[in-house]
Design a protein around this motif. Structure first.
Motif, PDB file in Angstrom:
ATOM      1  N   ASP A  26      -0.121  -9.854   9.170  1.00 39.49           N
ATOM      2  CA  ASP A  26      -0.114 -10.766   8.021  1.00 39.49           C
ATOM      3  C   ASP A  26      -0.430 -10.014   6.734  1.00 39.49           C
ATOM      4  O   ASP A  26      -1.371 -10.328   6.013  1.00 39.49           O
ATOM      5  N   VAL A  27       0.378  -9.010   6.439  1.00 41.89           N
ATOM      6  CA  VAL A  27       0.208  -8.200   5.240  1.00 41.89           C
ATOM      7  C   VAL A  27       1.515  -8.192   4.449  1.00 41.89           C
ATOM      8  O   VAL A  27       2.558  -8.650   4.925  1.00 41.89           O
ATOM      9  N   VAL A  28       1.444  -7.666   3.222  1.00 41.62           N
ATOM     10  CA  VAL A  28       2.647  -7.499   2.421  1.00 41.62           C
ATOM     11  C   VAL A  28       3.580  -6.515   3.140  1.00 41.62           C
ATOM     12  O   VAL A  28       3.147  -5.451   3.576  1.00 41.62           O
ATOM     13  N   PRO A  29       4.859  -6.846   3.291  1.00 39.05           N
ATOM     14  CA  PRO A  29       5.767  -5.957   4.033  1.00 39.05           C
ATOM     15  C   PRO A  29       5.978  -4.630   3.317  1.00 39.05           C
ATOM     16  O   PRO A  29       5.866  -4.529   2.092  1.00 39.05           O
ATOM     17  N   SER A  30       6.317  -3.635   4.097  1.00 37.22           N
ATOM     18  CA  SER A  30       6.729  -2.355   3.547  1.00 37.22           C
ATOM     19  C   SER A  30       8.252  -2.320   3.479  1.00 37.22           C
ATOM     20  O   SER A  30       8.925  -2.671   4.462  1.00 37.22           O
ATOM     21  N   PRO A  31       8.839  -1.901   2.353  1.00 35.17           N
ATOM     22  CA  PRO A  31      10.298  -1.831   2.279  1.00 35.17           C
ATOM     23  C   PRO A  31      10.879  -0.743   3.174  1.00 35.17           C
ATOM     24  O   PRO A  31      12.096  -0.704   3.382  1.00 35.17           O
ATOM     25  N   ASP A  32      10.026   0.127   3.700  1.00 34.02           N
ATOM     26  CA  ASP A  32      10.504   1.223   4.543  1.00 34.02           C
ATOM     27  C   ASP A  32      10.689   0.814   5.997  1.00 34.02           C
ATOM     28  O   ASP A  32      11.274   1.574   6.782  1.00 34.02           O
ATOM     29  N   VAL A  33      10.165  -0.353   6.384  1.00 34.54           N
ATOM     30  CA  VAL A  33      10.282  -0.826   7.769  1.00 34.54           C
ATOM     31  C   VAL A  33      11.073  -2.127   7.758  1.00 34.54           C
ATOM     32  O   VAL A  33      10.572  -3.172   7.339  1.00 34.54           O
ATOM     33  N   VAL A  54     -10.533 -13.616  12.039  1.00 41.62           N
ATOM     34  CA  VAL A  54      -9.175 -13.161  12.365  1.00 41.62           C
ATOM     35  C   VAL A  54      -8.709 -12.112  11.365  1.00 41.62           C
ATOM     36  O   VAL A  54      -8.091 -11.112  11.734  1.00 41.62           O
ATOM     37  N   ARG A  55      -9.018 -12.323  10.071  1.00 43.96           N
ATOM     38  CA  ARG A  55      -8.638 -11.340   9.053  1.00 43.96           C
ATOM     39  C   ARG A  55      -9.290  -9.987   9.335  1.00 43.96           C
ATOM     40  O   ARG A  55      -8.625  -8.934   9.243  1.00 43.96           O
ATOM     41  N   GLU A  56     -10.553  -9.992   9.706  1.00 42.25           N
ATOM     42  CA  GLU A  56     -11.233  -8.741  10.033  1.00 42.25           C
ATOM     43  C   GLU A  56     -10.611  -8.089  11.268  1.00 42.25           C
ATOM     44  O   GLU A  56     -10.463  -6.866  11.318  1.00 42.25           O
ATOM     45  N   PRO A  84      -4.831  -8.657  -7.268  1.00 37.09           N
ATOM     46  CA  PRO A  84      -4.302  -7.902  -6.126  1.00 37.09           C
ATOM     47  C   PRO A  84      -4.954  -8.274  -4.797  1.00 37.09           C
ATOM     48  O   PRO A  84      -4.352  -8.065  -3.742  1.00 37.09           O
ATOM     49  N   GLY A  85      -6.167  -8.847  -4.846  1.00 38.36           N
ATOM     50  CA  GLY A  85      -6.826  -9.265  -3.617  1.00 38.36           C
ATOM     51  C   GLY A  85      -6.113 -10.377  -2.880  1.00 38.36           C
ATOM     52  O   GLY A  85      -6.410 -10.643  -1.707  1.00 38.36           O
ATOM     53  N   ASP A  86      -5.164 -11.039  -3.546  1.00 41.69           N
ATOM     54  CA  ASP A  86      -4.385 -12.091  -2.890  1.00 41.69           C
ATOM     55  C   ASP A  86      -3.299 -11.537  -1.987  1.00 41.69           C
ATOM     56  O   ASP A  86      -2.621 -12.312  -1.296  1.00 41.69           O
ATOM     57  N   PHE A  87      -3.124 -10.219  -1.983  1.00 40.15           N
ATOM     58  CA  PHE A  87      -1.998  -9.600  -1.277  1.00 40.15           C
ATOM     59  C   PHE A  87      -2.531  -8.618  -0.237  1.00 40.15           C
ATOM     60  O   PHE A  87      -2.659  -7.417  -0.512  1.00 40.15           O
ATOM     61  N   PRO A  88      -2.868  -9.108   0.964  1.00 47.39           N
ATOM     62  CA  PRO A  88      -3.454  -8.243   1.990  1.00 47.39           C
ATOM     63  C   PRO A  88      -2.544  -7.081   2.340  1.00 47.39           C
ATOM     64  O   PRO A  88      -1.314  -7.225   2.429  1.00 47.39           O
ATOM     65  N   GLY A  89      -3.153  -5.923   2.506  1.00 52.32           N
ATOM     66  CA  GLY A  89      -2.400  -4.714   2.819  1.00 52.32           C
ATOM     67  C   GLY A  89      -1.921  -3.971   1.597  1.00 52.32           C
ATOM     68  O   GLY A  89      -1.470  -2.821   1.706  1.00 52.32           O
ATOM     69  N   PHE A  90      -2.012  -4.586   0.422  1.00 48.10           N
ATOM     70  CA  PHE A  90      -1.587  -3.954  -0.825  1.00 48.10           C
ATOM     71  C   PHE A  90      -2.786  -3.220  -1.418  1.00 48.10           C
ATOM     72  O   PHE A  90      -3.807  -3.826  -1.736  1.00 48.10           O
ATOM     73  N   VAL A  91      -2.677  -1.900  -1.545  1.00 47.67           N
ATOM     74  CA  VAL A  91      -3.750  -1.075  -2.110  1.00 47.67           C
ATOM     75  C   VAL A  91      -3.363  -0.745  -3.546  1.00 47.67           C
ATOM     76  O   VAL A  91      -2.495   0.103  -3.784  1.00 47.67           O
ATOM     77  N   PRO A  92      -3.958  -1.416  -4.541  1.00 47.17           N
ATOM     78  CA  PRO A  92      -3.408  -1.350  -5.897  1.00 47.17           C
ATOM     79  C   PRO A  92      -3.771  -0.082  -6.661  1.00 47.17           C
ATOM     80  O   PRO A  92      -4.872   0.441  -6.556  1.00 47.17           O
ATOM     81  N   LYS A  93      -2.824   0.385  -7.430  1.00 49.58           N
ATOM     82  CA  LYS A  93      -3.050   1.413  -8.440  1.00 49.58           C
ATOM     83  C   LYS A  93      -2.442   0.889  -9.728  1.00 49.58           C
ATOM     84  O   LYS A  93      -1.228   0.654  -9.817  1.00 49.58           O
ATOM     85  N   VAL A  94      -3.282   0.686 -10.736  1.00 54.28           N
ATOM     86  CA  VAL A  94      -2.843   0.009 -11.948  1.00 54.28           C
ATOM     87  C   VAL A  94      -1.905   0.896 -12.757  1.00 54.28           C
ATOM     88  O   VAL A  94      -2.083   2.122 -12.845  1.00 54.28           O
ATOM     89  N   ASP A  95      -0.865   0.278 -13.341  1.00 54.37           N
ATOM     90  CA  ASP A  95       0.139   0.996 -14.125  1.00 54.37           C
ATOM     91  C   ASP A  95       0.014   0.745 -15.623  1.00 54.37           C
ATOM     92  O   ASP A  95       0.801   1.298 -16.406  1.00 54.37           O
ATOM     93  N   VAL A  96      -0.928  -0.110 -16.034  1.00 51.71           N
ATOM     94  CA  VAL A  96      -1.047  -0.482 -17.440  1.00 51.71           C
ATOM     95  C   VAL A  96      -2.496  -0.342 -17.885  1.00 51.71           C
ATOM     96  O   VAL A  96      -3.419  -0.258 -17.070  1.00 51.71           O
ATOM     97  N   THR A  97      -2.672  -0.315 -19.187  1.00 50.96           N
ATOM     98  CA  THR A  97      -4.009  -0.308 -19.785  1.00 50.96           C
ATOM     99  C   THR A  97      -4.059  -1.387 -20.857  1.00 50.96           C
ATOM    100  O   THR A  97      -3.008  -1.830 -21.360  1.00 50.96           O
ATOM    101  N   PRO A  98      -5.257  -1.868 -21.225  1.00 51.64           N
ATOM    102  CA  PRO A  98      -5.346  -2.880 -22.278  1.00 51.64           C
ATOM    103  C   PRO A  98      -4.648  -2.424 -23.549  1.00 51.64           C
ATOM    104  O   PRO A  98      -4.808  -1.293 -23.994  1.00 51.64           O
ATOM    105  N   GLY A  99      -3.851  -3.317 -24.118  1.00 51.88           N
ATOM    106  CA  GLY A  99      -3.082  -3.001 -25.318  1.00 51.88           C
ATOM    107  C   GLY A  99      -1.625  -2.718 -25.046  1.00 51.88           C
ATOM    108  O   GLY A  99      -0.798  -2.753 -25.965  1.00 51.88           O
TER     109      GLY A  99
END
Length: 462
Positions: free
Chosen positions: A151-158, A450-452, A53-68
């Motif tokens: 330079d972040v992942v777009p929001s579908p709401d905008v 620039v990222r900062e 998820p660190g490859d996607f700036p602006g994306f704040v991840p919440k995991v939807d899966v667990t091992p298994g």
């Protein structure tokens, strides 16, 4: 940099009427050895992939899966906390084997082990622009795009003012477009561009160079770009076509992502295939690999990496903007290239960085290598020491954009929002400063700065 003009171009029996043409004068093509042999194409099958998820700036991840957990291709692995409709999806069907976390439980990556080829099928019914954007978000394809400003992942709401597609791959050792897209893909490109045109009230611009042989893409305004790197950077194209001002939002993507959108619309499934150049001076047999997103780099480098007893730096991406991943790492966004160079920590060179050896690659005329028409084998050494910024204009020579980079960087350092806005921070992304960072006498981490600055501005203003 020359003014844009309208031309009529005849190419393979297709007439481009009123095609915009831009010629870039600034920039630099780095003469690095180790380009992939485009005739040597191998299919590399892998048994696991990782999504970072660190490859996607602006994306704040919440995991939807667990091992298994069992997942299919296109099934969500995580979503954005601030916009739950925005997903990162699985490139493989199989079992989740690891959810790796770092300090303060920060999500580092999710790894899936391959088992089967089941795909998630998406509902392609879209009645308006909002539903089209929601489909891209749900399928994971919106995460492969970027938004300016910030330079972040777009929001579908905008919804964006315009959408910019770059079909130019000008970075060092990048594979040519013909390795990624064929004539058979043209219907998918047409369908994808028409789909994007439904999302924006403005235009879909597709920038290409002289190697483009697919004719006009339906729903897109064609722009021919000529010049050295960073001509392929979409930020340069935006600056020369329709600059971003305060309050504007535009989306950007490359031609491969456009093709993935077309395949989604044709088949209803997520296309996770990736065409990767395995290249660099430390690769004995550079070649083209057909694999999947997030593949481990070890199978890609097997029998390809030079066995010279030296330490190598393995980079997912190109030498200017890529990420060092190590031998146990994985293919990272944008999933296009693996470059291997010498680390350089075992070199005992007379006079060090000041050596006048003709094998040293440099933009400085002081070094003989500047005048040699040859390919070089650079390593990862800094070759100099960090010092105060030198206002010499060397940044400007590498940036064909209407910004003053030295002054913009000083405003970022000072966290002066008014001057950051006045000097054009809404137009730039870290990659636009990559060549300037390479040429920088002061050896400053310009992309990091620039990222900062972008993250700070977004935090303060949103």
């Amino acid at each position: 940099m020359y003014k844009e003009k309208l031309v009529t171009l005849q190419l393979k029996n297709t007439v481009y009427l009123n095609t915009m043409k831009i010629k870039i004068g600034k920039g630099l093509n780095l003469p690095i050895a180790g380009a992939a042999d485009t005739d040597d194409v191998r299919c590399i099958y892998v048994d696991r992939v990782s999504v970072v998820p660190g490859d996607f700036p602006g994306f704040v991840p919440k995991v939807d899966v667990t091992p298994g957990d069992t997942v299919t291709i296109g099934a969500p692995l995580m979503h954005d906390k601030r916009c739950p409709a925005l997903k990162l999806v699985s490139p493989l069907a199989g079992t989740v084997v690891e959810v790796e976390r770092g300090e303060r439980r920060r999500l580092l990556k999710v790894t899936v082990k391959a088992e089967g080829e089941a795909c998630k099928h998406f509902d392609l019914t879209c009645n308006d622009a909002a539903e089209c954007a929601a489909l891209l978000a749900e399928s994971g394809l919106l995460a492969l795009m970027r938004q300016r400003p910030y330079d972040v992942v777009p929001s579908p709401d905008v919804l964006p003012r315009d959408i910019f597609v770059s079909a130019i791959y000008s970075a060092p050792l990048e594979l040519p477009l013909a390795c990624r897209i064929t004539a058979a893909d043209k219907p998918a490109l047409d369908e994808a561009a028409a789909f994007l045109a439904r999302i924006t009230p403005g235009k879909v611009y597709l920038s290409h160079d002289a190697s483009w042989t697919f004719g006009a893409v339906q729903g897109a305004e064609m722009v021919e770009v000529e010049g050295p790197h960073p001509a392929g950077n979409v930020g340069v194209q935006i600056a020369n076509i329709a600059p971003v001002n305060k309050g504007d939002v535009v989306w950007t993507l490359d031609a491969v992502t456009l093709l993935r959108i077309g395949r989604l619309l044709q088949h209803g499934t997520f296309d996770a295939s990736a065409t990767v150049g395995v290249c660099g001076p430390a690769v004995a047999v550079p070649y083209v690999a057909r694999t999947v997103m997030g593949a481990p780099v070890k199978p890609l480098l097997e029998d390809a990496e030079t066995n010279d007893g030296r330490r190598h730096r393995i980079i997912s991406g190109n030498v200017l903007v890529g990420t060092a991943v190590g031998a146990d790492g994985c293919l990272r966004y944008p999933y296009r290239q693996v470059t291997v160079i010498d680390e350089g920590d075992d070199v005992d060179e007379f006079m060090g960085w000041a050596s006048l050896s003709p094998s040293k690659m440099s933009v400085n005329r002081t070094f003989p290598g500047h005048f040699l028409k040859r390919l070089f084998r650079p390593d990862a050494r800094l070759l100099g020491g960090r010092r105060a910024m030198i206002m010499s204009g060397e940044y400007d020579a590498m940036m064909p954009m209407d910004v003053m980079p030295e002054y913009l960087l000083k405003a970022i350092i000072a966290r002066d929002i008014d001057n950051m806005e006045r000097l054009g921070i809404y137009e730039v992304a870290p990659e636009d400063f990559a060549l300037a960072e390479y040429a920088d006498t002061s050896k400053l981490p310009l992309q990091h700065m620039v990222r900062e600055g972008l993250d700070y501005l977004r935090k303060e203003l949103e």
